[in-house]
Design a protein around this motif. Structure first.
Motif, PDB file in Angstrom:
ATOM      1  N   UNK A 213      49.448  45.028  42.141  1.00 36.53           N
ATOM      2  CA  UNK A 213      51.046  45.576  42.247  1.00 36.53           C
ATOM      3  C   UNK A 213      51.970  44.384  41.784  1.00 36.53           C
ATOM      4  N   UNK A 214      51.746  43.194  42.251  1.00 35.26           N
ATOM      5  CA  UNK A 214      52.448  41.905  42.508  1.00 35.26           C
ATOM      6  C   UNK A 214      52.440  41.332  41.006  1.00 35.26           C
ATOM      7  N   UNK A 215      51.588  41.840  39.831  1.00 35.00           N
ATOM      8  CA  UNK A 215      52.418  42.210  38.832  1.00 35.00           C
ATOM      9  C   UNK A 215      51.346  40.425  38.307  1.00 35.00           C
ATOM     10  N   UNK A 216      50.244  40.131  38.768  1.00 35.93           N
ATOM     11  CA  UNK A 216      49.373  38.795  39.012  1.00 35.93           C
ATOM     12  C   UNK A 216      48.460  39.174  38.068  1.00 35.93           C
ATOM     13  N   UNK A 217      47.981  37.789  37.747  1.00 31.00           N
ATOM     14  CA  UNK A 217      46.681  38.059  36.606  1.00 31.00           C
ATOM     15  C   UNK A 217      45.936  37.857  37.919  1.00 31.00           C
ATOM     16  N   UNK A 218      43.822  38.451  37.393  1.00 28.06           N
ATOM     17  CA  UNK A 218      43.456  38.888  38.087  1.00 28.06           C
ATOM     18  C   UNK A 218      41.738  37.964  37.668  1.00 28.06           C
ATOM     19  N   UNK A 219      41.389  37.455  38.231  1.00 28.83           N
ATOM     20  CA  UNK A 219      40.524  36.843  37.822  1.00 28.83           C
ATOM     21  C   UNK A 219      39.284  36.800  39.021  1.00 28.83           C
ATOM     22  N   UNK A 220      37.532  37.236  38.434  1.00 28.32           N
ATOM     23  CA  UNK A 220      37.475  37.593  39.348  1.00 28.32           C
ATOM     24  C   UNK A 220      35.578  36.664  38.856  1.00 28.32           C
ATOM     25  N   UNK A 221      34.780  35.895  39.094  1.00 22.94           N
ATOM     26  CA  UNK A 221      33.912  35.641  38.889  1.00 22.94           C
ATOM     27  C   UNK A 221      32.530  36.845  39.824  1.00 22.94           C
ATOM     28  N   UNK A 222      32.211  37.285  39.648  1.00 20.84           N
ATOM     29  CA  UNK A 222      31.074  38.737  40.156  1.00 20.84           C
ATOM     30  C   UNK A 222      29.253  38.192  39.940  1.00 20.84           C
ATOM     31  N   UNK A 223      29.081  38.352  41.402  1.00 19.73           N
ATOM     32  CA  UNK A 223      27.425  37.241  42.139  1.00 19.73           C
ATOM     33  C   UNK A 223      26.920  37.718  42.500  1.00 19.73           C
TER      34      UNK A 223
END
Ligand SMILES: Cc1cc2nc3c(=O)[nH]c(=O)nc-3n(C[C@H](O)[C@H](O)[C@H](O)COP(=O)(O)OP(=O)(O)OC[C@H]3O[C@@H](n4cnc5c(N)ncnc54)[C@H](O)[C@@H]3O)c2cc1C
Length: 461
Positions: free
Chosen positions: A293-303
């Motif tokens: 919604x905010x137009x931000x890039x999103x980075x996730x490390x999933x553990x």
């Protein structure tokens, strides 16, 4: 030449003809030397022995007294340190990374910081400032290790926030964030503004000393991210305990508003999500939607999560609800749902959404590669894989050979700095070390094959 042919022949995974599951049968071990495989087998066997992990520090002190520090140091270097640590100097780290790169693997450097010392209060900001310098050097090292001289190429690095900010303050912020209606004063936007401007921040829940420490911590975080951004290094913030995580997530959200905006080519700051927590799926879904919604890039490390025993013990002592999943199967189901959610996000948002599947689990890795193929996500795009240096090479090598982006999390530093860190990691990851049985079997199988192959050649000659 023979090696390249073998690598190409053993490629599996995405193919135009249809889905082919990756094979984690240890076939990729042919890329490694016999010495390396023997050390891996011995060290993994040792680490699966509970007394060694429980009494690691005491055993180390005892061996130093008995053998002297030089001999005991040499033994550690030839075994545990050599298996799990890249080295002490930048040159040693470069050598280790070059070997990994030749095998199709990439570095994810991690500065091994222990818990803050008891004296941190007395030493003021000095301990955190020292860690800041180590992290800035780590950014430079990560940049220097990039395979490509392309100035826009990116590297990844792990960042432990509690190395830059006290756990006491994080706990305080966590309880503030959890209080309904009170959190506006500490909104990500307000923190981001304070980081950018360096102006004083007034927070009613903190006293003068705590406010000063928050200000200094925000400035440290800002300097690391600013430097990392300039060097094209993406920062993957580690998740820690539930008593700290809401504060860490608040700070990541503040950094994201400034550094993950659409024009920046990010995400430059990623958060880590632990599937063993009951509320993780919902949180991940909310955060992914909010970033979109905010137009931000999103980075996730999933553990899956490393602090299971301590979380449960804490809940028991405080007589609160256990925040973790009831059993291993429930954690795996949660991991699988989070993975599906993130892969769908990546397929919708493309390079605005990045994911590291940080797991040694063969089923999770298979699920990720299969869904990537079904969703049309390229193997070397916004989804990558992460495993610890010295662990599960049969999975990392198979992925790397099939063209996926695979990162090995690499601690480095002197024996004195790293061994306590390694022992604590081993205590947190007991179940993983015990579960490395399959890797041990595959290593034994490969070593037997080489030994018998060698004997057969001798007999034939
Ligand atoms: C690159 C990388 C970065 C990492 N960063 C972080 C981080 O920032 N924060 C963090 O917390 N961890 C981190 N970890 C560690 C991670 O959380 C796991 O501890 C580790 O990877 C083992 O999980 P697995 O999926 O690899 O293996 P598996 O062997 O399939 O899973 C073991 C995990 O399952 C869960 N589990 C085991 N038994 C039970 C049970 N009885 N009930 C409920 N759950 C159970 C635990 O989470 C345990 O660690 C990282 C790991 C890697 C590879």
């Amino acid at each position: 030449m023979l090696r390249i042919c073998r690598v190409l022949c053993s490629r599996a995974g995405p193919s135009p003809g249809g889905w082919q599951p990756l094979s984690f049968d240890g076939g990729a071990f042919h890329l490694k030397g016999t010495g390396e495989l023997t050390r891996a087998l011995l060290v993994l066997r040792l680490c699966a022995w509970p007394p060694l992990v429980t009494h690691g520090l005491a055993l180390q002190a005892w061996s130093q007294r008995l053998l002297g520090s030089r001999l005991s140091g040499a033994l550690l270097r030839a075994s545990i340190y050599g298996q799990f640590v890249a080295g002490e100097t930048a040159e040693e780290v470069r050598g280790c990374v070059l070997q990994l790169q030749n095998l199709g693997l990439r570095p994810l450097l991690a500065v091994p910081t222990e818990e803050e010392p008891d004296s941190a209060v007395k030493t003021g900001e000095a301990w955190y400032e020292g860690n800041l310098s180590a992290m800035l050097r780590c950014v430079d090292l990560s940049r220097g290790l990039l395979e490509t001289p392309d100035p826009t190429g990116t590297a990844l690095m792990q960042l432990k926030m509690t190395a830059l900010m006290s756990t006491r303050l994080c706990k305080q912020l966590t309880s503030w964030v959890r209080r309904p209606g009170d959190s506006l004063e500490l909104s990500p936007e307000r923190l981001a503004e304070a980081m950018d401007s360096g102006q004083d921040l007034r927070v009613s829940c903190l006293n003068t000393e705590q406010t000063r420490h928050l200000q200094a911590s925000l400035s440290r975080l800002h300097r690391v991210v600013q430097h990392a951004r300039a060097q094209h290094v993406r920062l993957l913030v580690d998740a820690e305990y539930t008593s700290l995580n809401p504060a860490l997530s608040l700070l990541v959200a503040a950094l994201a508003t400034r550094w993950n905006s659409s024009g920046e080519g990010g995400p430059w700051v990623w958060n880590t999500y632990q599937a063993y927590l009951k509320d993780t799926y919902e949180r991940l879904r909310r955060d992914a939607e909010a970033a979109d919604r905010a137009g931000l890039a999103f980075g996730v490390k999933l553990v899956r999560g490393a602090y299971l025993d301590k979380e449960r013990e804490m809940a028991r002592l405080q007589e609160t609800e256990d925040p973790t999943q009831p059993d291993y199967e429930a954690t795996s189901q949660s991991y699988s749902r989070c993975l599906e959610l993130m892969l769908t996000q990546v397929s919708h948002r493309g390079p605005m959404c990045h994911l590291m599947v940080a797991s040694h689990n063969e089923d999770s890795v298979r699920q990720a590669t299969k869904r990537m193929w079904e969703l049309g996500i390229p193997p070397d795009g916004p989804v990558c894989f992460g495993q610890l240096l010295g662990m599960c090479d049969h999975v990392s090598l198979a992925l790397g050979q099939a063209g996926y982006a695979v990162y090995k999390s690499i601690p480095y530093g002197s024996l004195e700095e790293v061994i306590p860190y390694l022992i604590r990691r081993a205590q947190e990851n007991r179940s993983v070390l015990r579960g490395a049985r399959r890797e041990q079997e595959l290593l034994s199988q490969e070593l037997r094959r080489r030994l018998l192959g060698g004997r057969a050649m001798e007999l034939r000659a």
